[in-house]
Design a protein around this motif. Structure first.
Motif, PDB file in Angstrom:
ATOM      1  N   MET A   1       0.843  -1.187   0.000  1.00 39.60           N
ATOM      2  CA  MET A   1       0.000   0.000   0.000  1.00 39.60           C
ATOM      3  C   MET A   1       0.879   1.239   0.000  1.00 39.60           C
ATOM      4  SD  MET A   1      -3.252   0.954   2.433  1.00 39.60           S
ATOM      5  CE  MET A   1      -2.308   1.030   3.943  1.00 39.60           C
ATOM      6  N   ASN A   2       0.612   2.160  -0.923  1.00 36.95           N
ATOM      7  CA  ASN A   2       1.393   3.390  -1.054  1.00 36.95           C
ATOM      8  C   ASN A   2       0.935   4.402   0.000  1.00 36.95           C
ATOM      9  OD1 ASN A   2       2.298   6.013  -1.895  1.00 36.95           O
ATOM     10  ND2 ASN A   2       2.764   5.111  -3.891  1.00 36.95           N
ATOM     11  N   PRO A   3       1.814   4.782   0.946  1.00 37.22           N
ATOM     12  CA  PRO A   3       1.393   5.713   2.010  1.00 37.22           C
ATOM     13  C   PRO A   3       0.934   7.055   1.485  1.00 37.22           C
ATOM     14  CG  PRO A   3       3.470   4.629   2.567  1.00 37.22           C
ATOM     15  CD  PRO A   3       3.193   4.315   1.132  1.00 37.22           C
ATOM     16  N   THR A   4       1.565   7.544   0.414  1.00 35.28           N
ATOM     17  CA  THR A   4       1.196   8.856  -0.125  1.00 35.28           C
ATOM     18  C   THR A   4      -0.223   8.846  -0.670  1.00 35.28           C
ATOM     19  OG1 THR A   4       3.514   9.288  -0.703  1.00 35.28           O
ATOM     20  CG2 THR A   4       1.832  10.645  -1.775  1.00 35.28           C
ATOM     21  N   ILE A   5      -0.544   7.819  -1.452  1.00 37.85           N
ATOM     22  CA  ILE A   5      -1.900   7.710  -2.006  1.00 37.85           C
ATOM     23  C   ILE A   5      -2.919   7.497  -0.891  1.00 37.85           C
ATOM     24  CG2 ILE A   5      -3.380   6.328  -3.503  1.00 37.85           C
ATOM     25  CD1 ILE A   5      -0.968   5.737  -5.231  1.00 37.85           C
ATOM     26  N   TYR A   6      -2.538   6.676   0.083  1.00 34.01           N
ATOM     27  CA  TYR A   6      -3.436   6.394   1.212  1.00 34.01           C
ATOM     28  C   TYR A   6      -3.785   7.672   1.972  1.00 34.01           C
ATOM     29  CZ  TYR A   6      -4.167   5.317   6.171  1.00 34.01           C
ATOM     30  OH  TYR A   6      -4.597   5.310   7.465  1.00 34.01           O
ATOM     31  N   TRP A   7      -2.777   8.478   2.313  1.00 35.24           N
ATOM     32  CA  TRP A   7      -3.037   9.702   3.061  1.00 35.24           C
ATOM     33  C   TRP A   7      -3.775  10.734   2.218  1.00 35.24           C
ATOM     34  CZ3 TRP A   7      -3.423   9.924   7.939  1.00 35.24           C
ATOM     35  CH2 TRP A   7      -2.626   9.136   8.770  1.00 35.24           C
ATOM     36  N   ALA A   8      -3.464  10.781   0.920  1.00 35.31           N
ATOM     37  CA  ALA A   8      -4.190  11.707   0.044  1.00 35.31           C
ATOM     38  C   ALA A   8      -5.673  11.347  -0.007  1.00 35.31           C
ATOM     39  CB  ALA A   8      -3.584  11.666  -1.354  1.00 35.31           C
ATOM     40  N   THR A   9      -5.970  10.058  -0.033  1.00 32.83           N
ATOM     41  CA  THR A   9      -7.363   9.605  -0.020  1.00 32.83           C
ATOM     42  C   THR A   9      -8.045   9.982   1.289  1.00 32.83           C
ATOM     43  OG1 THR A   9      -6.771   7.739  -1.444  1.00 32.83           O
ATOM     44  CG2 THR A   9      -8.866   7.605  -0.267  1.00 32.83           C
ATOM     45  N   THR A  10      -7.346   9.771   2.396  1.00 32.42           N
ATOM     46  CA  THR A  10      -7.896  10.117   3.709  1.00 32.42           C
ATOM     47  C   THR A  10      -8.215  11.607   3.802  1.00 32.42           C
ATOM     48  OG1 THR A  10      -6.622   8.327   4.736  1.00 32.42           O
ATOM     49  CG2 THR A  10      -7.484  10.048   6.187  1.00 32.42           C
ATOM     50  N   ILE A  11      -7.286  12.440   3.344  1.00 29.97           N
ATOM     51  CA  ILE A  11      -7.480  13.896   3.412  1.00 29.97           C
ATOM     52  C   ILE A  11      -8.633  14.324   2.509  1.00 29.97           C
ATOM     53  CG2 ILE A  11      -6.417  16.113   2.862  1.00 29.97           C
ATOM     54  CD1 ILE A  11      -3.738  14.853   3.739  1.00 29.97           C
ATOM     55  N   ARG A  12      -8.753  13.699   1.329  1.00 27.04           N
ATOM     56  CA  ARG A  12      -9.851  14.045   0.424  1.00 27.04           C
ATOM     57  C   ARG A  12     -11.197  13.765   1.080  1.00 27.04           C
ATOM     58  NH1 ARG A  12     -13.344  11.557  -2.904  1.00 27.04           N
ATOM     59  NH2 ARG A  12     -12.509   9.482  -2.406  1.00 27.04           N
ATOM     60  N   ILE A  13     -11.309  12.631   1.739  1.00 29.19           N
ATOM     61  CA  ILE A  13     -12.579  12.257   2.366  1.00 29.19           C
ATOM     62  C   ILE A  13     -12.883  13.175   3.551  1.00 29.19           C
ATOM     63  CG2 ILE A  13     -13.802  10.401   3.555  1.00 29.19           C
ATOM     64  CD1 ILE A  13     -11.913   8.508   1.891  1.00 29.19           C
ATOM     65  N   LEU A  14     -11.868  13.503   4.338  1.00 32.29           N
ATOM     66  CA  LEU A  14     -12.069  14.428   5.452  1.00 32.29           C
ATOM     67  C   LEU A  14     -12.505  15.801   4.961  1.00 32.29           C
ATOM     68  CD1 LEU A  14      -9.057  13.516   7.775  1.00 32.29           C
ATOM     69  CD2 LEU A  14     -11.478  13.118   8.237  1.00 32.29           C
TER      70      LEU A  14
END
Length: 251
Positions: A1-14
């Protein structure tokens, strides 16, 4: 799992959730409001020989059940909506994987769930004066697990809903049997053997049992830690199963 993509997804949803203030307020405040309502419903009931009121015995269980019950339908509806409006198909055209998507959703909603659990636990102990033998901080930890369980189950069952209405219909199917069989109404050891066996495979049973341990013990017990471990396994398994069953294209 790519941490950058994961965190970008989390921030988008927030960021999306921040724009929907009504939904955020519902997630944060509904369990606390229901706890206050339960307190007033039971306020005239006498205390037992141990000094505890019916509210003390019932409310400690609800601190695991209510956060789960609120987070489940909201998470399932949100995921179904993302599929309906084509957002998921556009996201899957990028390098985003299904696991990164669900992990991002799970993290974003779990942060809201943690805030929800903090509010309901604060209200339970400071406003309605819930009395237990254990630590309120331990109750908070278990309540967060309960809310996160609702998030993970919502992510998983949203894959089987073809409409937002069907996502809502999953709530009574998934949650009501757990309410009956988890030990909230009747201790599980007093149920028929078949019902006990069913309750043993339902995740909310372990949240309720852990909270009951905190209610009656001044220190953390091995059974409590066992129950929390089982809850964590259920959360992880639901997210992984949701990633495995999530379709890249909306039917």
């Amino acid at each position: 799992m790519n941490p950058t993509i994961y965190w970008a997804t989390t921030i988008r949803i927030l960021t999306q959730l921040r724009r929907d203030r009504r939904t955020v307020l519902l997630m944060l405040l509904v369990p606390a409001v229901l706890t206050v309502l339960l307190h007033y419903v039971l306020s005239r009931q006498p205390a037992g020989p141990d000094g505890r009121t019916p509210f003390d015995r019932l409310a400690i269980n609800q601190l695991g059940v209510l956060p789960c019950a609120v987070m489940f339908p909201i998470t399932a509806i949100t995921m179904r909506r993302e599929r309906s409006n084509g957002t998921l198909e556009r996201l899957f055209a990028t390098p985003l994987t299904k696991l990164e998507l669900l992990a991002g959703y799970g993290t974003a909603f779990s942060l809201i769930a943690a805030g929800q659990a903090g509010i309901v636990v604060f209200v339970a102990f400071r406003v309605t004066h819930l009395r237990i033998d254990g630590s309120p901080l331990t109750v908070l930890m278990i309540s967060v697990f309960g809310a996160t369980l609702g998030v993970s189950l919502g992510l998983f069952f949203s894959a089987f809903a073809e409409t937002e209405y069907q996502a809502v219909q999953f709530s009574p199917i998934v949650l009501v049997p757990q309410l009956f069989l988890s030990g909230v109404l009747v201790p599980r050891n007093r149920m028929p053997g078949v019902l006990q066996a069913i309750g043993d495979v339902l995740p909310l049973s372990y949240a309720v049992e852990a909270l009951q341990q905190v209610s009656t013990h001044t220190a953390a017990t091995p059974l409590m830690w066992h129950d929390i471990s089982i809850l964590a396994i259920f959360v992880l398994a639901a997210v992984l199963a949701g990633a495995a069953t999530l379709q890249r294209r909306t039917p």
